[in-house]
Write a protein that holds these residues in place. Structure first.
Motif, short mmCIF file in Angstrom:
data_model
loop_
_atom_site.label_atom_id
_atom_site.label_comp_id
_atom_site.label_asym_id
_atom_site.label_seq_id
_atom_site.Cartn_x
_atom_site.Cartn_y
_atom_site.Cartn_z
N VAL A 1 0.80 -1.02 0.00
CA VAL A 1 -0.09 -0.10 0.13
C VAL A 1 1.00 1.34 0.05
O VAL A 1 0.47 2.02 -0.78
CB VAL A 1 -1.07 0.09 1.17
CG1 VAL A 1 -1.72 1.38 1.50
CG2 VAL A 1 -2.23 -1.22 0.94
N ALA A 2 2.10 1.34 0.79
CA ALA A 2 2.90 2.32 0.73
C ALA A 2 3.37 2.63 -0.57
O ALA A 2 3.57 3.74 -1.10
CB ALA A 2 4.08 2.14 1.72
N GLU B 1 2.25 1.59 -3.59
CA GLU B 1 1.14 1.96 -4.41
C GLU B 1 0.99 3.50 -4.29
O GLU B 1 0.83 4.24 -5.27
CB GLU B 1 -0.07 1.13 -4.22
CG GLU B 1 -1.24 1.89 -4.98
CD GLU B 1 -2.56 1.03 -4.47
OE1 GLU B 1 -3.59 1.53 -4.32
OE2 GLU B 1 -2.39 -0.47 -4.40
N HIS B 2 0.94 4.02 -3.13
CA HIS B 2 0.80 5.47 -2.69
C HIS B 2 1.84 6.24 -3.26
O HIS B 2 1.87 7.39 -3.89
CB HIS B 2 0.32 5.79 -1.36
CG HIS B 2 -1.01 5.24 -0.88
ND1 HIS B 2 -1.35 4.06 -0.69
CD2 HIS B 2 -2.25 6.05 -0.79
CE1 HIS B 2 -2.47 4.04 -0.48
NE2 HIS B 2 -3.18 5.29 -0.64
N PHE B 3 3.37 5.83 -3.00
CA PHE B 3 4.32 6.41 -3.44
C PHE B 3 4.36 6.64 -4.83
O PHE B 3 4.50 7.67 -5.30
CB PHE B 3 5.67 5.82 -2.90
CG PHE B 3 6.78 6.32 -3.29
CD1 PHE B 3 7.43 7.58 -2.34
CD2 PHE B 3 7.53 5.90 -4.43
CE1 PHE B 3 8.68 8.27 -2.91
CE2 PHE B 3 8.84 6.71 -4.69
CZ PHE B 3 9.32 7.73 -4.07
N ASP B 4 4.10 5.32 -5.64
CA ASP B 4 4.11 5.63 -7.13
C ASP B 4 3.00 6.44 -7.64
O ASP B 4 3.14 6.92 -8.81
CB ASP B 4 4.02 3.95 -7.47
CG ASP B 4 5.08 3.22 -7.35
OD1 ASP B 4 6.25 3.81 -6.75
OD2 ASP B 4 5.27 2.04 -7.47
N PHE C 1 -2.16 3.69 12.45
CA PHE C 1 -3.00 4.51 11.29
C PHE C 1 -1.92 5.12 10.53
O PHE C 1 -0.95 5.72 10.83
CB PHE C 1 -3.89 5.47 11.94
CG PHE C 1 -4.94 4.93 12.88
CD1 PHE C 1 -6.13 4.73 12.22
CD2 PHE C 1 -4.74 4.70 14.19
CE1 PHE C 1 -7.22 4.28 13.05
CE2 PHE C 1 -5.78 4.32 14.91
CZ PHE C 1 -7.12 3.81 14.28
N TYR C 2 -2.06 4.84 9.18
CA TYR C 2 -1.24 5.35 8.12
C TYR C 2 -1.98 6.48 7.31
O TYR C 2 -3.13 6.03 7.05
CB TYR C 2 -0.72 4.36 7.17
CG TYR C 2 0.31 3.40 7.85
CD1 TYR C 2 1.66 3.44 7.58
CD2 TYR C 2 -0.35 2.25 8.36
CE1 TYR C 2 2.40 2.53 8.10
CE2 TYR C 2 0.71 1.26 9.08
CZ TYR C 2 2.12 1.35 9.05
OH TYR C 2 2.63 0.57 9.43
N HIS C 3 -1.27 7.70 7.41
CA HIS C 3 -2.22 8.85 6.74
C HIS C 3 -1.26 9.28 5.61
O HIS C 3 -0.21 9.73 5.67
CB HIS C 3 -2.34 9.99 8.00
CG HIS C 3 -2.63 9.59 9.03
ND1 HIS C 3 -3.99 9.20 9.60
CD2 HIS C 3 -2.02 9.31 10.45
CE1 HIS C 3 -4.28 9.08 10.59
NE2 HIS C 3 -2.99 8.97 11.13
N TYR D 1 -5.58 4.51 6.77
CA TYR D 1 -5.60 3.13 6.74
C TYR D 1 -5.07 2.79 8.28
O TYR D 1 -4.49 3.30 8.96
CB TYR D 1 -4.31 2.40 6.10
CG TYR D 1 -4.45 2.72 4.42
CD1 TYR D 1 -4.99 1.67 3.81
CD2 TYR D 1 -4.19 3.90 3.78
CE1 TYR D 1 -5.42 1.74 2.37
CE2 TYR D 1 -4.23 3.93 2.42
CZ TYR D 1 -4.87 3.03 1.54
OH TYR D 1 -5.24 3.28 0.39
N ARG D 2 -6.01 1.62 8.64
CA ARG D 2 -5.72 0.93 10.10
C ARG D 2 -5.22 -0.50 10.02
O ARG D 2 -5.73 -1.27 9.58
CB ARG D 2 -7.06 1.18 10.79
CG ARG D 2 -6.99 0.24 12.05
CD ARG D 2 -8.39 0.33 12.86
NE ARG D 2 -9.25 1.76 12.67
CZ ARG D 2 -10.09 1.92 13.36
NH1 ARG D 2 -10.67 0.89 14.27
NH2 ARG D 2 -10.85 2.93 13.25
#
Length: 121
Positions: free
Chosen positions: A15-16, A18-21, A42-44, A54-55
């Motif tokens: 997920v990290a 995917e968001h970075f890209d 929690f990742y914001h 994300y939790r």
């Protein structure tokens, strides 16, 4: 109410990435001690003033995969979570071993309901 997307340990790094890209910015990660249930992380993320949260719910003693190889600055909040809650991260790019903010003599994590007992000589 804040909407959060459930996350599993196996998804954290993907997920990290995917968001970075996708051009998302890691805002921060938040840790909460929920007692016997463990921790919630929690990742914001933010992109163009849109936030995603994300939790990750984990039992205590769980080692969480670090996202610092994806978002280098995550090493700060991951080390801080270790200092304050005792949460360990695998493959962190720079591991302060629980001493980013805390001195080596500190034996209890300030925000964790679990403490480390000092061995008597």
């Amino acid at each position: 109410m804040l909407e959060t997307i459930p996350l599993s340990l196996d998804e954290v790094v993907a997920v990290a990435k995917e968001h970075f890209d996708g051009g998302w910015r890691l805002v921060t990660m938040t840790a909460v001690d929920v007692g016997e249930a463990g921790f919630e992380l929690f990742y914001h993320y933010d992109k163009d003033l849109v936030m995603k949260h994300y939790r990750l719910s984990i039992p205590k003693e769980t080692v969480v995969p670090s996202i610092s190889p994806v978002y280098f600055a995550a090493l700060l909040v991951e080390n801080e979570s270790r200092d304050q809650f005792g949460i360990c991260f695998s493959d962190i790019v720079l591991d302060f071993g629980g001493h980013l903010y805390l001195e080596a003599e500190v034996r209890a994590m300030p925000f964790c309901k679990v403490s480390v007992a000092q061995k008597q000589s």
